[in-house]
Enzyme design. Sequence first.
Site, PDB file in Angstrom:
ATOM      1  N   ASP A  57       1.439  -0.432  -0.196  1.00  8.09           N
ATOM      2  CA  ASP A  57      -0.160   0.083   0.071  1.00  8.09           C
ATOM      3  C   ASP A  57       0.843   1.035   0.066  1.00  8.09           C
ATOM      4  O   ASP A  57       1.387   1.988   0.878  1.00  8.09           O
ATOM      5  CB  ASP A  57      -0.841  -0.073   1.387  1.00  8.09           C
ATOM      6  CG  ASP A  57      -1.870   1.120   0.923  1.00  8.09           C
ATOM      7  OD1 ASP A  57      -2.006   1.787   0.194  1.00  8.09           O
ATOM      8  OD2 ASP A  57      -2.878   0.598   2.018  1.00  8.09           O
ATOM      9  N   ASP A  58       1.376   1.945  -0.784  1.00  9.48           N
ATOM     10  CA  ASP A  58       2.102   3.082  -1.385  1.00  9.48           C
ATOM     11  C   ASP A  58       3.041   2.751  -1.305  1.00  9.48           C
ATOM     12  O   ASP A  58       3.735   3.481  -1.410  1.00  9.48           O
ATOM     13  CB  ASP A  58       1.808   4.344   0.119  1.00  9.48           C
ATOM     14  CG  ASP A  58      -0.151   4.933  -0.410  1.00  9.48           C
ATOM     15  OD1 ASP A  58      -0.702   4.239  -1.125  1.00  9.48           O
ATOM     16  OD2 ASP A  58      -0.317   5.261   1.058  1.00  9.48           O
ATOM     17  N   CYS A  95      -5.574   3.386  -4.723  1.00  7.43           N
ATOM     18  CA  CYS A  95      -5.551   2.095  -3.973  1.00  7.43           C
ATOM     19  C   CYS A  95      -7.629   1.817  -4.720  1.00  7.43           C
ATOM     20  O   CYS A  95      -7.293   0.830  -5.093  1.00  7.43           O
ATOM     21  CB  CYS A  95      -5.422   2.571  -2.208  1.00  7.43           C
ATOM     22  SG  CYS A  95      -6.254   3.211  -1.158  1.00  7.43           S
ATOM     23  N   ARG A  99      -7.646  -1.394  -6.570  1.00  5.12           N
ATOM     24  CA  ARG A  99      -7.967  -2.944  -6.132  1.00  5.12           C
ATOM     25  C   ARG A  99      -9.536  -3.490  -7.390  1.00  5.12           C
ATOM     26  O   ARG A  99      -9.565  -4.448  -7.249  1.00  5.12           O
ATOM     27  CB  ARG A  99      -8.539  -2.878  -4.577  1.00  5.12           C
ATOM     28  CG  ARG A  99      -6.450  -2.601  -4.158  1.00  5.12           C
ATOM     29  CD  ARG A  99      -7.295  -2.454  -3.026  1.00  5.12           C
ATOM     30  NE  ARG A  99      -6.080  -1.791  -2.674  1.00  5.12           N
ATOM     31  CZ  ARG A  99      -4.673  -2.012  -1.889  1.00  5.12           C
ATOM     32  NH1 ARG A  99      -5.036  -2.990  -1.077  1.00  5.12           N
ATOM     33  NH2 ARG A  99      -3.785  -1.774  -1.641  1.00  5.12           N
ATOM     34  N   LYS A 157      -5.855  -6.028   3.978  1.00  5.46           N
ATOM     35  CA  LYS A 157      -7.097  -4.785   3.190  1.00  5.46           C
ATOM     36  C   LYS A 157      -8.088  -4.762   1.926  1.00  5.46           C
ATOM     37  O   LYS A 157      -7.546  -5.249   0.770  1.00  5.46           O
ATOM     38  CB  LYS A 157      -5.807  -3.366   3.217  1.00  5.46           C
ATOM     39  CG  LYS A 157      -6.861  -2.299   2.203  1.00  5.46           C
ATOM     40  CD  LYS A 157      -5.999  -1.063   1.641  1.00  5.46           C
ATOM     41  CE  LYS A 157      -6.782   0.154   1.324  1.00  5.46           C
ATOM     42  NZ  LYS A 157      -5.457   0.950   0.901  1.00  5.46           N
ATOM     43  N   HIS A 159     -10.871  -2.639   1.365  1.00  9.12           N
ATOM     44  CA  HIS A 159     -11.938  -1.308   0.929  1.00  9.12           C
ATOM     45  C   HIS A 159     -12.105  -0.889  -0.699  1.00  9.12           C
ATOM     46  O   HIS A 159     -12.080  -0.323  -1.713  1.00  9.12           O
ATOM     47  CB  HIS A 159      -9.922  -0.455  -0.019  1.00  9.12           C
ATOM     48  CG  HIS A 159     -10.449   0.893   0.597  1.00  9.12           C
ATOM     49  ND1 HIS A 159      -9.298   2.039  -0.065  1.00  9.12           N
ATOM     50  CD2 HIS A 159     -10.837   2.289   0.455  1.00  9.12           C
ATOM     51  CE1 HIS A 159      -9.380   2.802   0.094  1.00  9.12           C
ATOM     52  NE2 HIS A 159     -10.193   3.012   0.219  1.00  9.12           N
ATOM     53  N   HIS A 251       1.083   2.692   4.156  1.00  9.39           N
ATOM     54  CA  HIS A 251       0.537   3.426   3.999  1.00  9.39           C
ATOM     55  C   HIS A 251       0.539   4.937   5.528  1.00  9.39           C
ATOM     56  O   HIS A 251      -0.080   4.016   6.292  1.00  9.39           O
ATOM     57  CB  HIS A 251      -0.851   3.258   3.846  1.00  9.39           C
ATOM     58  CG  HIS A 251      -1.620   4.147   3.466  1.00  9.39           C
ATOM     59  ND1 HIS A 251      -2.358   5.037   5.007  1.00  9.39           N
ATOM     60  CD2 HIS A 251      -2.950   4.334   2.429  1.00  9.39           C
ATOM     61  CE1 HIS A 251      -3.381   5.825   4.100  1.00  9.39           C
ATOM     62  NE2 HIS A 251      -3.626   5.078   2.901  1.00  9.39           N
ATOM     63  N   ASP A 357      -0.528  -0.487  -5.017  1.00 12.11           N
ATOM     64  CA  ASP A 357      -1.678   0.105  -5.167  1.00 12.11           C
ATOM     65  C   ASP A 357      -1.898   1.040  -6.071  1.00 12.11           C
ATOM     66  O   ASP A 357      -2.305   1.782  -6.766  1.00 12.11           O
ATOM     67  CB  ASP A 357      -1.684  -0.420  -4.492  1.00 12.11           C
ATOM     68  CG  ASP A 357      -2.179   0.599  -3.030  1.00 12.11           C
ATOM     69  OD1 ASP A 357      -0.206   1.185  -2.947  1.00 12.11           O
ATOM     70  OD2 ASP A 357      -2.550   0.370  -2.286  1.00 12.11           O
ATOM     71  N   ASN A 358      -0.566   1.772  -6.065  1.00  7.60           N
ATOM     72  CA  ASN A 358      -0.526   3.473  -6.813  1.00  7.60           C
ATOM     73  C   ASN A 358       1.614   3.880  -6.621  1.00  7.60           C
ATOM     74  O   ASN A 358       1.858   3.162  -5.512  1.00  7.60           O
ATOM     75  CB  ASN A 358      -1.356   4.013  -5.799  1.00  7.60           C
ATOM     76  CG  ASN A 358      -1.578   4.034  -4.702  1.00  7.60           C
ATOM     77  OD1 ASN A 358      -2.959   3.964  -4.201  1.00  7.60           O
ATOM     78  ND2 ASN A 358      -0.844   4.099  -3.539  1.00  7.60           N
ATOM     79  N   LYS A 412       1.451   9.523  -6.054  1.00  3.36           N
ATOM     80  CA  LYS A 412      -0.227   9.318  -5.864  1.00  3.36           C
ATOM     81  C   LYS A 412      -1.277  10.387  -6.101  1.00  3.36           C
ATOM     82  O   LYS A 412      -0.752  10.547  -5.773  1.00  3.36           O
ATOM     83  CB  LYS A 412      -0.510   8.546  -4.535  1.00  3.36           C
ATOM     84  CG  LYS A 412      -1.250   7.782  -4.119  1.00  3.36           C
ATOM     85  CD  LYS A 412      -1.731   7.716  -2.314  1.00  3.36           C
ATOM     86  CE  LYS A 412      -2.787   7.148  -2.547  1.00  3.36           C
ATOM     87  NZ  LYS A 412      -3.041   6.790  -0.480  1.00  3.36           N
TER      88      LYS A 412
END
Length: 569
Positions: A57-58, A95, A99, A157, A159, A251, A357-358, A412
């Site tokens: 994540d990130d 994110c 996903r 996660k 989301h 994140h 994810d980004n 991001k």
Amino acid sequence: MPAKRLSHLFLGATAFTAALLATAATPAAAQSVPASAPASASVPTAKGPNFLVIVADDLGWSDLGAFGGEIATPNLDRLALNGLRLTGFHTAPTCSPTRSMLLSGTDNHLAGLGSMAELMAANQKDKEGYEGYLRPEVASLAERFAAGGYRTLISGKWHLGLKPEQDPHARGFQYSFALLQGGGNHFGLDQSADPTKGTTYTRDGKVLPSLPAGFYSSDAFAGNLIEELQRSRKDTPGKPFFAYLTFTAPHWPIQAPDEDIARQRGRYDAGFEAIRAARLARQEQLGLVAKGTVAHTPRAPRGGWDGLSVTDKREAARNMEIYAAMVARMDANVGRVIDELRASGELDNTVIVFLADNGAEALDAKTTGAKMLARYTTTANNAFDNLGKGTSYATYGPEWAQAGTAPSWLTKAYASEGGTRTVAFVNWKGLAHPRTVGGAYVSVADIAPTLLDYAGIPSDGTTFEGRIVLPITGKSAKPWLEGKAAVVHAADEPIGTELFGSRALRKGDWKITDIGDGQWRLFAIAKDPGETLDLSDKYPEKLRELSADWDAYAKANHVILPDQAPYRP
């Protein structure tokens, strides 16, 4: 790989590459992570391969050692260096849209995440494709695998929806341990059974009333996936698996166990620019970027490292130490999962896909994120000696983020390369060219059809188990991965994206980018991955061509440009 002091960060090409290759060939470094439960006995070889998709994540483009970073990530480096590193892999700019594309195989504007649920503009609310959760009109990748005879598992996660009917257990994951929201306190201090009051965790669709003592996100997600692998293996012997391991690290809030932070002390005292330059040099050494690649000039809202006070430098370095500790801890937990698969005899038949994810997160809790994060930061203890603990709430800011996305432009939330070109690799025995780098353009929407192709599960059509569903529009990368095709996407195929009003369209070696100011810029992206030279004036016809392509993409995917920009880190 032992932690290195700052003076050892600037290794020469030969020494650095040799160190990484040694990492790829040696056992995982010992880490202070809870041991997994004993593995069960070997199972018969499955008819189809297993699949493990890991999402960070990130995570920055260059945070892993195998992608030029100085953070000790031996487990991920080993997988990446023995697999195929994807230098042309792209996601959505944030994110949950990413996903939705990963699990649907189609554009986020169709899958229900035209924008993030938390940041939906007023003119987008209640519009089709902007529901803020994975629409029922999508047959999720887990649903397709379950129908194809696979055991399906998620830990981490989600989301993609908060309601029971939107839970991963209701969307095809037979075994699930899920954080429903987009993130939270990594020590679980904000956990609540009520999604409106805190972060909510579910197991197999049931809300958990509390979390166990000693909870830390990366440990919990890896540990629960291991438990699911073992439990599902006993429940359905011989069945292959599709496992989805989705970390919330790194994140914000940046938080990590004290012992992990201690290992990073002093490693970032040289500042943003020095780390960025060292990473860029190593990317060239590793063949991730062409020699002489021009990097985009980073935004420096505080004037660069030398413009900071002694106090600000001390805090900035500590924040990056915490961030690095989170990445290292995540890597150690990936090692736990790999050890479990090796012990069970399933590793050799497992396709492993890793991605972020980004792009790296540039939000600054004190400036650009002050309003968004106020409900957390106003009650946090961000005294220097408390940074990184569960009662702190900090970010690491745009300067470190741009060290992580270099040579790309921005971070991001933007449709520039810094927001959408992310670290990714595939590890699988069937790769045509293992231990190499692949530069073909690959979209996160291509993951679903690629994995289904490997599994022999149909991915075409608009019906699934008696209901009408959206077609998968991503392309299978299997022919490319097996050396039977030169590219995944044809040079004349336009591929668009949009989020928060920032737009882009890629077509072969060309790209147009709008960072949210309404202005298109044209780049010869194959030669200029840093998006440094706007060629709009030189090639106006190409600009018009790609602009028209974007308009067609927006119409086909029901894109609604927001009437406000709620997120501009």
